[in-house]
Design a protein around this motif. Sequence first.
Motif, PDB file in Angstrom:
ATOM      1  N   UNK A  59       0.834  -1.203   0.000  1.00  0.00           N
ATOM      2  CA  UNK A  59       0.000   0.000   0.000  1.00  0.00           C
ATOM      3  C   UNK A  59       0.867   1.251   0.000  1.00  0.00           C
ATOM      4  N   UNK A  60       0.480   2.220  -0.839  1.00  0.00           N
ATOM      5  CA  UNK A  60       1.250   3.460  -0.912  1.00  0.00           C
ATOM      6  C   UNK A  60       0.388   4.704  -0.688  1.00  0.00           C
ATOM      7  N   UNK A  65       6.471   1.920  -3.003  1.00  0.00           N
ATOM      8  CA  UNK A  65       6.539   1.299  -1.677  1.00  0.00           C
ATOM      9  C   UNK A  65       5.549   0.146  -1.567  1.00  0.00           C
ATOM     10  N   UNK A  66       4.512   0.155  -2.412  1.00  0.00           N
ATOM     11  CA  UNK A  66       3.559  -0.959  -2.408  1.00  0.00           C
ATOM     12  C   UNK A  66       4.222  -2.256  -2.872  1.00  0.00           C
ATOM     13  N   UNK A  67       5.388  -2.143  -3.509  1.00  0.00           N
ATOM     14  CA  UNK A  67       6.105  -3.337  -3.946  1.00  0.00           C
ATOM     15  C   UNK A  67       7.027  -3.930  -2.897  1.00  0.00           C
ATOM     16  N   UNK A  68       7.144  -3.275  -1.755  1.00  0.00           N
ATOM     17  CA  UNK A  68       8.056  -3.737  -0.714  1.00  0.00           C
ATOM     18  C   UNK A  68       7.768  -5.133  -0.196  1.00  0.00           C
ATOM     19  N   UNK A 102      10.057  -0.043   2.857  1.00  0.00           N
ATOM     20  CA  UNK A 102      10.995  -0.517   1.833  1.00  0.00           C
ATOM     21  C   UNK A 102      10.391  -0.187   0.471  1.00  0.00           C
ATOM     22  N   UNK A 103      11.104   0.583  -0.332  1.00  0.00           N
ATOM     23  CA  UNK A 103      10.585   0.982  -1.648  1.00  0.00           C
ATOM     24  C   UNK A 103      11.536   0.509  -2.746  1.00  0.00           C
TER      25      UNK A 103
END
Length: 311
Positions: free
Chosen positions: A20-21, A29-32, A281-282
Amino acid sequence: MTEQYQFLPSKDVSIIGIPFNGGQPREGVEGGPLKLIEFGLANQLEEMGWSVEYQANENLCELRPKEDPDVLNLKQPKYVSAVTQYVAKQIAQAAKEKKFLLNLGGDHSSALATVSGVFEAYPDACLIWVDAHADINTPATSASGNVHGCPLSFLTGIAGNHPDFGWVKPCLQADRLVYIGLRDVDDPEKKIIKDLNIKAFSMHHVDKYGIGKVVEMALDHVNPNRDRPIHLSFDVDALDPSVAPSTGTPVRGGLTFREGHYICERLAETGLLVAADIMEVNPALLDDQCVFKTVETGCSLARCCLGETLL
């Protein structure tokens, strides 16, 4: 009871992905969470003897409303509220099943979900917030209106009434919250911390006392008898950008690799840790080497929370 964790009857860990960003403006950051999993985090925990359950929550974007205007200064309030309320229910359920909660963000507005869920299951818990930022602006004091800078104001009950966050119950007493690693704090937040008498250890205190002493003083404040469940919320921007560069709001002069890991190791050593958040984590920021370094560090912090030691 597990060998090390007093509140857990077995070595079961529930990994909750929060891709979620919406609490801040930077994408990526949603890919962290998925990046941490792809790096092998779940397998690493299984090799440590944990039984792993993973909820990816890949469809959180479906909760985005068609219209989401600013309300009382906050940006995307309906989206942030819908996502965090949804995830909070998952976390509360897993916590009540006495599983260790490993929550992977996502931006730090996700703490609305993680803290609400954990404290529903453990109302006498304490929260150790490791971050460069205090994240305790109210909607009225926030200069940006980004919710990732406000979760603690809602959780402590000082945010005031906001029509989109009525579900968030003030569950966190000020004397159950302690900060470690602060170094970029807004003036209104400094006033809030002083007015609420919240214990806060900035990087000045880490320099002055050393990380070992700081962690003991933090525990002495929020958990003096060493009998309360502990929730750790760790924003990787608490670490110096040389350690975790791929994060949205890096600030120079942060925790070293070892200082960050010591916090996790020491909290695991208490036997009282029931939940840990690894946030911000981004993997879309900077180059592949920086992403690798940040993701690798996020995984190793998580492993330390779940009992990995140097010897």
